[in-house]
Design a protein around this motif. Structure first.
Motif, PDB file in Angstrom:
ATOM      1  N   ARG A 140      -6.611  -7.188  15.753  1.00 32.16           N
ATOM      2  CA  ARG A 140      -7.502  -8.516  16.072  1.00 32.16           C
ATOM      3  C   ARG A 140      -7.833  -9.454  14.930  1.00 32.16           C
ATOM      4  N   GLY A 141      -6.732  -9.486  14.005  1.00 38.23           N
ATOM      5  CA  GLY A 141      -7.256 -10.394  12.874  1.00 38.23           C
ATOM      6  C   GLY A 141      -8.030  -9.892  11.889  1.00 38.23           C
ATOM      7  N   GLN A 142      -8.497  -8.385  11.927  1.00 37.19           N
ATOM      8  CA  GLN A 142      -9.338  -8.018  10.836  1.00 37.19           C
ATOM      9  C   GLN A 142      -8.701  -6.780  10.302  1.00 37.19           C
ATOM     10  N   GLU A 143      -8.444  -6.776   8.768  1.00 35.56           N
ATOM     11  CA  GLU A 143      -7.937  -5.488   8.206  1.00 35.56           C
ATOM     12  C   GLU A 143      -8.784  -4.471   8.316  1.00 35.56           C
ATOM     13  N   MET A 144      -8.031  -3.505   8.776  1.00 41.16           N
ATOM     14  CA  MET A 144      -8.754  -2.396   9.082  1.00 41.16           C
ATOM     15  C   MET A 144      -8.253  -1.048   8.551  1.00 41.16           C
ATOM     16  N   ALA A 145      -7.053  -0.984   7.785  1.00 39.67           N
ATOM     17  CA  ALA A 145      -6.476   0.021   7.011  1.00 39.67           C
ATOM     18  C   ALA A 145      -5.323  -0.550   6.112  1.00 39.67           C
ATOM     19  N   THR A 146      -5.082   0.260   5.032  1.00 37.69           N
ATOM     20  CA  THR A 146      -4.076  -0.145   4.089  1.00 37.69           C
ATOM     21  C   THR A 146      -2.975   0.971   4.126  1.00 37.69           C
ATOM     22  N   GLY A 147      -1.888   0.364   3.871  1.00 33.69           N
ATOM     23  CA  GLY A 147      -0.664   1.234   3.643  1.00 33.69           C
ATOM     24  C   GLY A 147      -0.201   1.520   2.308  1.00 33.69           C
ATOM     25  N   ASP A 148       0.699   1.919   2.094  1.00 34.51           N
ATOM     26  CA  ASP A 148       1.469   2.006   0.815  1.00 34.51           C
ATOM     27  C   ASP A 148       1.670   0.906  -0.149  1.00 34.51           C
ATOM     28  N   ILE A 149       1.525   1.200  -1.396  1.00 30.22           N
ATOM     29  CA  ILE A 149       1.662   0.124  -2.512  1.00 30.22           C
ATOM     30  C   ILE A 149       3.357  -0.061  -2.387  1.00 30.22           C
ATOM     31  N   LEU A 150       3.762  -1.346  -2.344  1.00 32.06           N
ATOM     32  CA  LEU A 150       5.225  -1.508  -2.203  1.00 32.06           C
ATOM     33  C   LEU A 150       5.765  -1.765  -3.422  1.00 32.06           C
ATOM     34  N   ALA A 151       5.062  -2.255  -4.556  1.00 33.62           N
ATOM     35  CA  ALA A 151       5.438  -2.687  -5.661  1.00 33.62           C
ATOM     36  C   ALA A 151       4.224  -3.217  -6.637  1.00 33.62           C
ATOM     37  N   ALA A 152       4.356  -2.894  -7.952  1.00 39.03           N
ATOM     38  CA  ALA A 152       3.212  -2.981  -8.718  1.00 39.03           C
ATOM     39  C   ALA A 152       3.627  -3.210 -10.352  1.00 39.03           C
ATOM     40  N   GLU A 153       2.879  -4.083 -11.115  1.00 45.34           N
ATOM     41  CA  GLU A 153       3.090  -4.604 -12.364  1.00 45.34           C
ATOM     42  C   GLU A 153       1.806  -4.298 -13.065  1.00 45.34           C
ATOM     43  N   VAL A 154       1.848  -3.354 -13.949  1.00 45.23           N
ATOM     44  CA  VAL A 154       0.510  -3.337 -15.168  1.00 45.23           C
ATOM     45  C   VAL A 154       1.005  -3.790 -16.365  1.00 45.23           C
ATOM     46  N   VAL A 155       0.303  -4.942 -16.977  1.00 49.69           N
ATOM     47  CA  VAL A 155       0.439  -5.469 -18.188  1.00 49.69           C
ATOM     48  C   VAL A 155      -0.578  -4.871 -19.186  1.00 49.69           C
ATOM     49  N   LYS A 156      -0.138  -4.266 -20.208  1.00 51.80           N
ATOM     50  CA  LYS A 156      -1.180  -3.526 -21.117  1.00 51.80           C
ATOM     51  C   LYS A 156      -0.581  -3.849 -22.583  1.00 51.80           C
ATOM     52  N   GLY A 157      -1.591  -4.764 -23.269  1.00 50.72           N
ATOM     53  CA  GLY A 157      -1.277  -4.946 -24.649  1.00 50.72           C
ATOM     54  C   GLY A 157       0.290  -5.818 -24.706  1.00 50.72           C
ATOM     55  N   GLY A 158       0.377  -6.531 -23.727  1.00 52.19           N
ATOM     56  CA  GLY A 158       1.612  -7.491 -23.682  1.00 52.19           C
ATOM     57  C   GLY A 158       2.907  -6.547 -23.216  1.00 52.19           C
ATOM     58  N   LYS A 159       2.625  -5.236 -22.814  1.00 45.45           N
ATOM     59  CA  LYS A 159       3.882  -4.788 -22.371  1.00 45.45           C
ATOM     60  C   LYS A 159       3.775  -4.659 -20.897  1.00 45.45           C
ATOM     61  N   THR A 160       4.705  -4.565 -20.165  1.00 48.66           N
ATOM     62  CA  THR A 160       4.666  -4.630 -18.641  1.00 48.66           C
ATOM     63  C   THR A 160       5.271  -3.068 -18.237  1.00 48.66           C
ATOM     64  N   TYR A 161       4.626  -2.419 -17.142  1.00 47.50           N
ATOM     65  CA  TYR A 161       5.096  -1.287 -16.667  1.00 47.50           C
ATOM     66  C   TYR A 161       5.041  -1.584 -15.114  1.00 47.50           C
ATOM     67  N   GLN A 162       6.170  -1.156 -14.602  1.00 47.76           N
ATOM     68  CA  GLN A 162       6.581  -1.582 -13.119  1.00 47.76           C
ATOM     69  C   GLN A 162       6.810  -0.316 -12.173  1.00 47.76           C
ATOM     70  N   ALA A 163       6.412  -0.391 -11.021  1.00 46.89           N
ATOM     71  CA  ALA A 163       6.549   0.775 -10.065  1.00 46.89           C
ATOM     72  C   ALA A 163       6.917   0.015  -8.745  1.00 46.89           C
ATOM     73  N   TYR A 164       7.785   0.963  -8.307  1.00 42.64           N
ATOM     74  CA  TYR A 164       8.407   0.518  -6.682  1.00 42.64           C
ATOM     75  C   TYR A 164       8.456   1.658  -5.860  1.00 42.64           C
ATOM     76  N   TYR A 165       7.888   1.260  -4.710  1.00 45.68           N
ATOM     77  CA  TYR A 165       8.203   2.179  -3.515  1.00 45.68           C
ATOM     78  C   TYR A 165       9.371   2.380  -2.756  1.00 45.68           C
ATOM     79  N   TYR A 166       9.943   3.479  -2.612  1.00 48.43           N
ATOM     80  CA  TYR A 166      11.425   3.691  -2.117  1.00 48.43           C
ATOM     81  C   TYR A 166      11.310   4.952  -1.221  1.00 48.43           C
ATOM     82  N   SER A 167      11.702   4.627   0.078  1.00 47.43           N
ATOM     83  CA  SER A 167      11.854   5.839   1.118  1.00 47.43           C
ATOM     84  C   SER A 167      13.205   6.145   1.117  1.00 47.43           C
ATOM     85  N   GLN A 168      13.786   7.440   1.045  1.00 50.66           N
ATOM     86  CA  GLN A 168      15.035   7.577   1.049  1.00 50.66           C
ATOM     87  C   GLN A 168      15.716   7.685   2.541  1.00 50.66           C
ATOM     88  N   GLY A 169      14.589   8.128   3.427  1.00 47.69           N
ATOM     89  CA  GLY A 169      15.308   8.420   4.784  1.00 47.69           C
ATOM     90  C   GLY A 169      15.091   7.089   5.484  1.00 47.69           C
TER      91      GLY A 169
END
Length: 438
Positions: A223-252
């Motif tokens: 009904r228009g209100q956030e009730m729960a969160t699912g998986d992180i689909l993608a993320a990037e973390v930049v630390k000291g100018g270096k970028t680290y990446q993560a991607y969610y993938y389901s094989q099935g």
């Protein structure tokens, strides 16, 4: 003729002739250059035109405006629903009405610290709707949705439509990563998952001023209100100018329980030995992690773990090294074992038929019990849960082995990666925090 003779004599004078040529040559050069570079006429590309149109006056009928808004409050340790509603400014009389006459069993109204209670107020400030997930002791949470109709409170009869939508966040760290993400509205369970995803390559808690985080994750709305969160689909973390990446993938194909996280090259983000053992062998997943809607009852449930169907007596193994902190009966979970691991992670194994002799320090792969159907269970299976700092997380993404990608998997992974990368590109170089308003 005398004039012509004079001009001839004048031109025969060599010093004068060279002086005139010295003046004329530069001038002729300028003229030639101008002739070469003179721009050709261009067709008119744009034409400025002022358009004025008189619009009819806006008419608002007095007294017909009906406005409402949702408010959200986090549950604190020891809170009851009454405590939460009081903090939100709901009167004691209204609270009594909410709790006195509705079809929800009092035993269902159980709250856990950190979860949210959502309340809708009308234009007059009166409460009209209440919704939250109750805290079950059996690995499930039921969505409780109450509404006020014709002055009376009842369980919501609205069609159950839990929508899943992607949420995008870009966070600039000023002091701490956790504080910056909290200010950007990133839910606590997402913050904990992010930390664990990158645990082996970069410590998110050590990000400092100038570092940044970009997140794309699923949110579930009722009904228009956030009730729960699912998986992180993608993320990037930049630390000291270096970028680290993560991607969610389901094989099935549609097999949510098989999802894992990989870097930009499709390699596992798990660099160290950790959760590399499956809890049971020769099993099938009978109920995955996440939100689902009952096809007949039209109720919404949040499953906080994974159920593995297996014959009674099947050995249950520790998925990683840890310390056995609980062995015994735990409400609807029945016979239960809880292991404490490093980095604030604990795993729970429920509905056992019997325990092994394991205790104290437990090694990965060590048998800790046997599949059964104790507690509130409809058949023999293992209920496997993972929590980090008290927050439930998807076991397949955090505390189960990460399968390698086959060439076929890699092609599909690249397609998903490209789509998620394009989405995050919109906020990649912004020097400010960006919060999507839901």
């Amino acid at each position: 003729m005398p004039a012509v003779a004079a001009v001839g004599r004048f031109w025969q004078n060599k010093p004068v002739r060279w002086s005139i040529l010295g003046v004329l040559l530069p001038v002729s050069g300028v003229v030639a250059a101008y002739a070469v570079t003179d721009p050709q006429p261009q067709p008119e590309l744009y034409r400025t035109e002022r358009v004025m149109e008189e619009l009819p006056a806006v008419y608002v009928e007095s007294g017909t405006f009906q406005g409402s808004y949702w408010a959200q409050e986090a549950v604190e340790p020891g809170d009851s629903l009454t405590d939460v509603l009081q903090r939100m400014g709901v009167s004691d009389e209204e609270i009594r009405e909410v709790l006195a006459r509705n079809s929800v069993d009092r035993s269902m109204i159980q709250l856990r610290a950190g979860q949210s209670v959502n309340v809708r107020f009308d234009a007059s400030g009166n409460i009209t709707d209440v919704q939250f997930f109750n805290d079950d002791d059996n690995g499930f949470r039921d969505l409780v949705a109450l509404e006020k109709v014709n002055g009376k409170w009842r369980t919501s009869t609205s069609a159950v439509e839990m929508e899943t939508m992607p949420t995008l966040r870009a966070v600039q760290v000023r002091t701490s990563a956790r504080g910056a993400m909290a200010q950007a509205g990133v839910p606590v369970e997402v913050r904990e998952s992010l930390n664990e995803i990158f645990n082996d390559i970069v410590n998110v808690d050590e990000l400092t001023s100038g570092d940044s985080i970009r997140l794309l994750y699923n949110s579930m709305y009722f009904r228009g209100q956030e009730m729960a969160t699912g998986d992180i689909l993608a993320a990037e973390v930049v630390k000291g100018g270096k970028t680290y990446q993560a991607y969610y993938y389901s094989q099935g194909k549609g097999d949510e329980e098989s999802g894992s996280y990989y870097d930009q090259n499709g390699k596992s983000l798990r660099l160290h030995e950790g959760f590399n053992v499956k809890p049971v062998d020769y099993m099938r997943v009978s109920s995955p992690y996440g939100v689902r809607i009952h096809p007949v009852l039209r109720t919404v449930k949040m499953h906080t773990g994974i159920d593995y169907a297996a014959p009674t007596g099947t050995p249950i193994r520790a998925t990683a090294d840890g310390v056995l902190t609980f062995k015994g009966w735990q409400g609807g979970y029945g016979n239960t074992v809880i292991l404490q691991h490093s980095n604030g992670i604990e795993t729970l194994y429920a509905h056992m038929s019997a325990f092994s002799s394991a205790g104290g320090q437990v090694k990965a792969g060590e048998v800790i019990g046997y599949v059964g159907s104790t507690g509130r269970s409809t058949g023999p299976h293992l209920h496997y849960e993972v929590r980090k700092n008290g927050q439930h997380m998807n076991p397949t993404a955090i505390a189960l082995p990460t399968p390698k990608l086959t060439p076929t998997n890699m092609a599909e992974f690249r397609r998903q990666q490209q789509a998620h990368t394009a989405t995050m590109a919109a906020v990649r170089n912004l020097p400010v925090t960006v919060t999507q308003l839901d």
